[in-house]
Design a protein around this motif. Sequence first.
Motif, PDB file in Angstrom:
ATOM      1  N   THR A  10       7.890   4.264   6.914  1.00 31.81           N
ATOM      2  CA  THR A  10       6.615   4.499   6.216  1.00 31.81           C
ATOM      3  C   THR A  10       6.827   5.396   5.012  1.00 31.81           C
ATOM      4  OG1 THR A  10       6.103   6.306   7.736  1.00 31.81           O
ATOM      5  CG2 THR A  10       5.172   4.155   8.248  1.00 31.81           C
ATOM      6  N   ALA A  11       7.719   6.363   5.126  1.00 38.48           N
ATOM      7  CA  ALA A  11       8.013   7.241   3.987  1.00 38.48           C
ATOM      8  C   ALA A  11       8.656   6.443   2.857  1.00 38.48           C
ATOM      9  CB  ALA A  11       8.923   8.381   4.417  1.00 38.48           C
ATOM     10  N   ILE A  12       9.545   5.530   3.203  1.00 38.97           N
ATOM     11  CA  ILE A  12      10.193   4.686   2.193  1.00 38.97           C
ATOM     12  C   ILE A  12       9.144   3.814   1.500  1.00 38.97           C
ATOM     13  CG2 ILE A  12      11.776   2.747   1.861  1.00 38.97           C
ATOM     14  CD1 ILE A  12      13.508   3.961   4.100  1.00 38.97           C
ATOM     15  N   ARG A  13       8.240   3.263   2.305  1.00 34.75           N
ATOM     16  CA  ARG A  13       7.188   2.411   1.731  1.00 34.75           C
ATOM     17  C   ARG A  13       6.301   3.205   0.757  1.00 34.75           C
ATOM     18  NH1 ARG A  13       5.025  -1.303   6.766  1.00 34.75           N
ATOM     19  NH2 ARG A  13       6.948  -2.491   6.993  1.00 34.75           N
ATOM     20  N   LYS A  14       5.921   4.426   1.157  1.00 33.33           N
ATOM     21  CA  LYS A  14       5.070   5.249   0.283  1.00 33.33           C
ATOM     22  C   LYS A  14       5.789   5.569  -1.018  1.00 33.33           C
ATOM     23  CE  LYS A  14       2.251   7.422   3.847  1.00 33.33           C
ATOM     24  NZ  LYS A  14       1.910   8.681   4.516  1.00 33.33           N
ATOM     25  N   ALA A  17       5.901   2.500  -3.107  1.00 38.51           N
ATOM     26  CA  ALA A  17       4.556   2.214  -3.629  1.00 38.51           C
ATOM     27  C   ALA A  17       4.223   3.144  -4.791  1.00 38.51           C
ATOM     28  CB  ALA A  17       3.531   2.361  -2.512  1.00 38.51           C
ATOM     29  N   ASN A  18       4.562   4.406  -4.679  1.00 35.04           N
ATOM     30  CA  ASN A  18       4.306   5.353  -5.771  1.00 35.04           C
ATOM     31  C   ASN A  18       5.075   4.970  -7.031  1.00 35.04           C
ATOM     32  OD1 ASN A  18       2.560   6.890  -4.270  1.00 35.04           O
ATOM     33  ND2 ASN A  18       4.136   8.309  -3.574  1.00 35.04           N
ATOM     34  N   GLN A  19       6.329   4.570  -6.892  1.00 31.17           N
ATOM     35  CA  GLN A  19       7.139   4.194  -8.044  1.00 31.17           C
ATOM     36  C   GLN A  19       6.570   2.966  -8.748  1.00 31.17           C
ATOM     37  OE1 GLN A  19       9.721   5.719  -9.509  1.00 31.17           O
ATOM     38  NE2 GLN A  19       9.419   7.408  -8.072  1.00 31.17           N
ATOM     39  N   PHE A  20       6.152   1.992  -7.929  1.00 24.81           N
ATOM     40  CA  PHE A  20       5.624   0.769  -8.529  1.00 24.81           C
ATOM     41  C   PHE A  20       4.223   0.955  -9.112  1.00 24.81           C
ATOM     42  CE2 PHE A  20       8.849  -1.521  -5.940  1.00 24.81           C
ATOM     43  CZ  PHE A  20       9.473  -2.144  -7.003  1.00 24.81           C
ATOM     44  N   SER A  21       3.452   1.877  -8.544  1.00 23.06           N
ATOM     45  CA  SER A  21       2.099   2.088  -9.079  1.00 23.06           C
ATOM     46  C   SER A  21       2.150   2.722 -10.465  1.00 23.06           C
ATOM     47  CB  SER A  21       1.275   2.947  -8.116  1.00 23.06           C
ATOM     48  OG  SER A  21       1.831   4.231  -8.038  1.00 23.06           O
ATOM     49  N   ALA A  27       4.890  -4.783 -11.918  1.00 22.91           N
ATOM     50  CA  ALA A  27       5.436  -3.981 -10.818  1.00 22.91           C
ATOM     51  C   ALA A  27       4.644  -4.216  -9.543  1.00 22.91           C
ATOM     52  CB  ALA A  27       5.429  -2.509 -11.181  1.00 22.91           C
ATOM     53  N   ASN A  28       3.350  -4.441  -9.666  1.00 25.08           N
ATOM     54  CA  ASN A  28       2.531  -4.707  -8.477  1.00 25.08           C
ATOM     55  C   ASN A  28       2.989  -5.980  -7.769  1.00 25.08           C
ATOM     56  OD1 ASN A  28       0.915  -2.460  -8.649  1.00 25.08           O
ATOM     57  ND2 ASN A  28      -0.595  -3.438  -9.991  1.00 25.08           N
ATOM     58  N   ALA A  29       3.339  -6.994  -8.534  1.00 23.77           N
ATOM     59  CA  ALA A  29       3.833  -8.233  -7.929  1.00 23.77           C
ATOM     60  C   ALA A  29       5.166  -7.981  -7.229  1.00 23.77           C
ATOM     61  CB  ALA A  29       3.984  -9.319  -9.000  1.00 23.77           C
ATOM     62  N   LYS A  30       6.033  -7.213  -7.883  1.00 22.90           N
ATOM     63  CA  LYS A  30       7.323  -6.877  -7.265  1.00 22.90           C
ATOM     64  C   LYS A  30       7.122  -6.032  -6.018  1.00 22.90           C
ATOM     65  CE  LYS A  30      10.181  -7.092 -11.383  1.00 22.90           C
ATOM     66  NZ  LYS A  30      11.073  -6.349 -12.273  1.00 22.90           N
ATOM     67  N   MET A  31       6.151  -5.121  -6.098  1.00 23.34           N
ATOM     68  CA  MET A  31       5.875  -4.262  -4.943  1.00 23.34           C
ATOM     69  C   MET A  31       5.368  -5.100  -3.771  1.00 23.34           C
ATOM     70  SD  MET A  31       3.433  -0.934  -4.610  1.00 23.34           S
ATOM     71  CE  MET A  31       1.914  -1.824  -4.356  1.00 23.34           C
ATOM     72  N   ASN A  32       4.491  -6.030  -4.029  1.00 20.86           N
ATOM     73  CA  ASN A  32       3.983  -6.905  -2.964  1.00 20.86           C
ATOM     74  C   ASN A  32       5.115  -7.723  -2.361  1.00 20.86           C
ATOM     75  OD1 ASN A  32       1.382  -5.997  -3.206  1.00 20.86           O
ATOM     76  ND2 ASN A  32       0.770  -7.579  -4.684  1.00 20.86           N
ATOM     77  N   GLU A  33       5.988  -8.225  -3.219  1.00 18.47           N
ATOM     78  CA  GLU A  33       7.131  -9.004  -2.736  1.00 18.47           C
ATOM     79  C   GLU A  33       8.050  -8.138  -1.874  1.00 18.47           C
ATOM     80  OE1 GLU A  33      11.035 -11.083  -4.683  1.00 18.47           O
ATOM     81  OE2 GLU A  33       9.186 -11.034  -5.878  1.00 18.47           O
ATOM     82  N   LEU A  34       8.288  -6.925  -2.314  1.00 20.07           N
ATOM     83  CA  LEU A  34       9.145  -6.006  -1.561  1.00 20.07           C
ATOM     84  C   LEU A  34       8.509  -5.639  -0.228  1.00 20.07           C
ATOM     85  CD1 LEU A  34      11.718  -4.311  -1.518  1.00 20.07           C
ATOM     86  CD2 LEU A  34      10.432  -2.473  -2.591  1.00 20.07           C
ATOM     87  N   ILE A  38      10.056  -6.352   3.463  1.00 19.63           N
ATOM     88  CA  ILE A  38      10.248  -5.260   4.426  1.00 19.63           C
ATOM     89  C   ILE A  38       9.524  -5.582   5.729  1.00 19.63           C
ATOM     90  CG2 ILE A  38       9.682  -2.863   4.928  1.00 19.63           C
ATOM     91  CD1 ILE A  38      10.254  -2.225   1.988  1.00 19.63           C
ATOM     92  N   ALA A  39       8.303  -6.071   5.622  1.00 20.08           N
ATOM     93  CA  ALA A  39       7.542  -6.431   6.816  1.00 20.08           C
ATOM     94  C   ALA A  39       8.252  -7.541   7.580  1.00 20.08           C
ATOM     95  CB  ALA A  39       6.129  -6.856   6.431  1.00 20.08           C
TER      96      ALA A  39
END
Length: 170
Positions: A10-14, A17-21, A27-34, A38-39
């Motif tokens: 969860t820390a990695i995800r946060k 998410a902060n980097q992509f935001s 970046a949002n599309a890449k973040m969703n893909e990432l 991960i899921a």
Amino acid sequence: MGSQDVKSTTAIRKLIANQFSKNDGKANAKMNELQNSIAGMFADPRLASEDRKRECGQYLEEMVLDIEAGLQVRIDPDIEEILQALESRNKCVMELGMQDKPLYGQIKQQMEAAVAETTGSLNEHEQLRIRSRKRLLKYAKRDYRLATERQKLATDAQAYIKHYKRLIVL
């Protein structure tokens, strides 16, 4: 998975998410893909783990049923007849053994006589055995001493040969 693994993921995800935001819409599309990848990575092992738990439980239940079936022993009529025949045979053997008790006494006396005779023979030849043992030890010590001397000579000869080879090379 332990609770630390969940916390770290969860820390990695946060962090991701902060980097992509901070970046633009790409970046949002890449973040969703990432996040989806991960899921997917964590979902497959969880499902496999649940499947293994279920299969293990079924296997244990089958084993318990097999053990219970093995413990239920039925005695067939044929087995009962065999057991009765064995019991009657044992009785006959015991009766025959009781009849032969005088014979056992004779055999016991003969065995005691043979043991006494052998013991007497050993006591008579005790001095010969002692002398033979001393002679054997004396010869063994002599042979050991000779073998040690030969080994020393061989070692010295080998050293001389090496020394001679070195002198020839020079």
